[in-house]
Design a protein around this motif. Sequence first.
Motif, PDB file in Angstrom:
ATOM      1  N   UNK A   1      63.130  44.090  46.887  1.00 33.28           N
ATOM      2  CA  UNK A   1      61.871  44.702  46.452  1.00 33.28           C
ATOM      3  C   UNK A   1      60.792  44.421  47.490  1.00 33.28           C
ATOM      4  N   UNK A   2      60.091  45.430  47.923  1.00 32.94           N
ATOM      5  CA  UNK A   2      59.013  45.269  48.887  1.00 32.94           C
ATOM      6  C   UNK A   2      57.815  44.599  48.227  1.00 32.94           C
ATOM      7  N   UNK A   3      56.782  44.359  49.001  1.00 29.42           N
ATOM      8  CA  UNK A   3      55.610  43.624  48.526  1.00 29.42           C
ATOM      9  C   UNK A   3      54.827  44.474  47.533  1.00 29.42           C
ATOM     10  N   UNK A   4      54.479  43.863  46.418  1.00 32.58           N
ATOM     11  CA  UNK A   4      53.671  44.539  45.396  1.00 32.58           C
ATOM     12  C   UNK A   4      52.264  43.956  45.323  1.00 32.58           C
ATOM     13  N   UNK A   5      52.157  42.642  45.411  1.00 32.56           N
ATOM     14  CA  UNK A   5      50.854  41.970  45.360  1.00 32.56           C
ATOM     15  C   UNK A   5      50.536  41.469  46.766  1.00 32.56           C
ATOM     16  N   UNK A   6      49.739  42.229  47.510  1.00 27.93           N
ATOM     17  CA  UNK A   6      49.498  41.924  48.920  1.00 27.93           C
ATOM     18  C   UNK A   6      48.782  40.592  49.081  1.00 27.93           C
ATOM     19  N   UNK A   7      47.762  40.353  48.261  1.00 28.52           N
ATOM     20  CA  UNK A   7      47.027  39.105  48.355  1.00 28.52           C
ATOM     21  C   UNK A   7      47.889  37.900  48.033  1.00 28.52           C
ATOM     22  N   UNK A   8      48.744  38.026  47.031  1.00 23.15           N
ATOM     23  CA  UNK A   8      49.635  36.932  46.654  1.00 23.15           C
ATOM     24  C   UNK A   8      50.632  36.658  47.773  1.00 23.15           C
ATOM     25  N   UNK A   9      51.211  37.713  48.332  1.00 24.30           N
ATOM     26  CA  UNK A   9      52.158  37.512  49.431  1.00 24.30           C
ATOM     27  C   UNK A   9      51.481  36.793  50.594  1.00 24.30           C
ATOM     28  N   UNK A  10      50.227  37.153  50.873  1.00 22.60           N
ATOM     29  CA  UNK A  10      49.494  36.534  51.980  1.00 22.60           C
ATOM     30  C   UNK A  10      49.000  35.134  51.645  1.00 22.60           C
ATOM     31  N   UNK A  11      49.182  34.694  50.385  1.00 18.07           N
ATOM     32  CA  UNK A  11      48.711  33.390  49.936  1.00 18.07           C
ATOM     33  C   UNK A  11      47.195  33.255  50.088  1.00 18.07           C
ATOM     34  N   UNK A 270      39.235  45.948  51.403  1.00 21.11           N
ATOM     35  CA  UNK A 270      39.692  44.698  52.004  1.00 21.11           C
ATOM     36  C   UNK A 270      41.202  44.543  51.858  1.00 21.11           C
ATOM     37  N   UNK A 271      41.741  44.939  50.723  1.00 20.85           N
ATOM     38  CA  UNK A 271      43.187  44.879  50.513  1.00 20.85           C
ATOM     39  C   UNK A 271      43.906  45.889  51.401  1.00 20.85           C
ATOM     40  N   UNK A 272      43.265  47.034  51.630  1.00 24.25           N
ATOM     41  CA  UNK A 272      43.837  48.015  52.559  1.00 24.25           C
ATOM     42  C   UNK A 272      43.900  47.406  53.964  1.00 24.25           C
ATOM     43  N   UNK A 273      42.823  46.747  54.385  1.00 21.45           N
ATOM     44  CA  UNK A 273      42.831  46.055  55.677  1.00 21.45           C
ATOM     45  C   UNK A 273      44.004  45.077  55.752  1.00 21.45           C
ATOM     46  N   UNK A 274      44.160  44.260  54.727  1.00 21.91           N
ATOM     47  CA  UNK A 274      45.203  43.243  54.736  1.00 21.91           C
ATOM     48  C   UNK A 274      46.589  43.880  54.798  1.00 21.91           C
ATOM     49  N   UNK A 275      46.761  44.980  54.091  1.00 25.95           N
ATOM     50  CA  UNK A 275      48.054  45.674  54.140  1.00 25.95           C
ATOM     51  C   UNK A 275      48.346  46.183  55.548  1.00 25.95           C
TER      52      UNK A 275
END
Length: 438
Positions: A1-11, A270-275
């Motif tokens: 499964x690919x990343x669903x929660x970008x912020x969580x994956x990035x810690x 901001x989440x788009x930037x992180x992605x």
Amino acid sequence: MAITEVGIYAHLTPGDVEALGRELDAIRRDIEDQRGTRDATYIRRTITFQRALDAASRLTIALSRGKTGWLLGTAGLAVAKSIENMELGHNIGHGQWDWMNDPEIHSATWEWDMAGLSAQWRYSHNFRHHVYTNVLGMDDDIGFGVMRMTRDQPWRPRLLLQPLQNLFLAATFEWGIALHDLYSERDRAATPAGKAAQTKLFATKIGRQVGKDYLLFPLMSGRRWRRTLAANATANIARNLWAYLVIFCGHFPDGAEKFTPAALEEESKAEWYLRQMLGTANFDAGPTLAFLSGNLCYQIEHHLFPDLPSNRYAQIARRVRALCEKYDLPYTSGPLLRQYLLTLRTIHKLALPDTFLTATSDDAPETASERKFHNDPPRAAADIDGPTGRRGLVSALRAAGESPRLHLKAGRSPVASQQISRVGARRLSPRRRMKKDA
């Protein structure tokens, strides 16, 4: 499964993500305020240089009699075509120079020296790829519809030929992109008449392109038409191989992550930037290599700011690197050969059925998700803080190296641990719940 929660994956906490977004917004404002004569001069000189190199190379091919002249002319023509494709066509098509209000150097008017139609490319690339970068089922550039580049894409028997498909795609890259863009534009058309109109425009462009390189210039060479025809074909193939190499090394090495459509739910800027930062990769390049790649060696910066002038990417990269260090995030880069070998490994590995693969779709070099962190116990703050005191993905991945079983297994901060435990309990948490809980 690919990343669903970008912020969580990035810690990162939601507050950290929003702070990162504000700092990236500040970079954009600074570059926009600095744009001016220097940038306009750069793009105009690049156009002049490219056209002069193209003309000189064609004259060398036509007038020289020996193999050395043919080789020099063909090499020069391949370089001129590469510059036109990436530093000019690609970047102008992104609107990087629209602020100049020059009717010639504008995304709406520039038509590049490629098989595909610029207008069709702009929809497929600028919208579907850049807005939905590496989102499964939404970004058609993940494998371009013919390659399996993540374990989240289902395996089919035809993929056993993927290594050979890869070679064919590399040699014919402009044609693959042209068809890819046409199909994307036809999917957008609401009526059969609209689809037919797009196909007609595509056929007209193909006719002009083939006529120029394989009829007009050879005929102008008279009895030496075979020499010119061979040079044009060779230069086009060389340009295709180079463009393929640059694009694949910016999107498919290890560390260029993939995402599920759920990652888009209420996605903030901001989440788009992180992605974008997590979904792209750079390769190391000096000024000459950067220029020849259309400055797409800075793919991370390009995806963060696709409409800012490409000659500013080296300047932007220094600030983006500093932000990655500040927020303990990876800045995925490496030598060009290494990045391509990692990509090639993925291409060959994913040609096989999943039963032959050892890692999971949550924790493989080319495919990861926040689930791979689910079973790790929390660690003390002294053990998990990054170099700037902020615990992010780099520290999590570094901790992974301590595990003999999974080289990407890691601990987490108490905040991230609580968030990830909720993901495990609900399988995939909606983004609005994550923000509420934070």
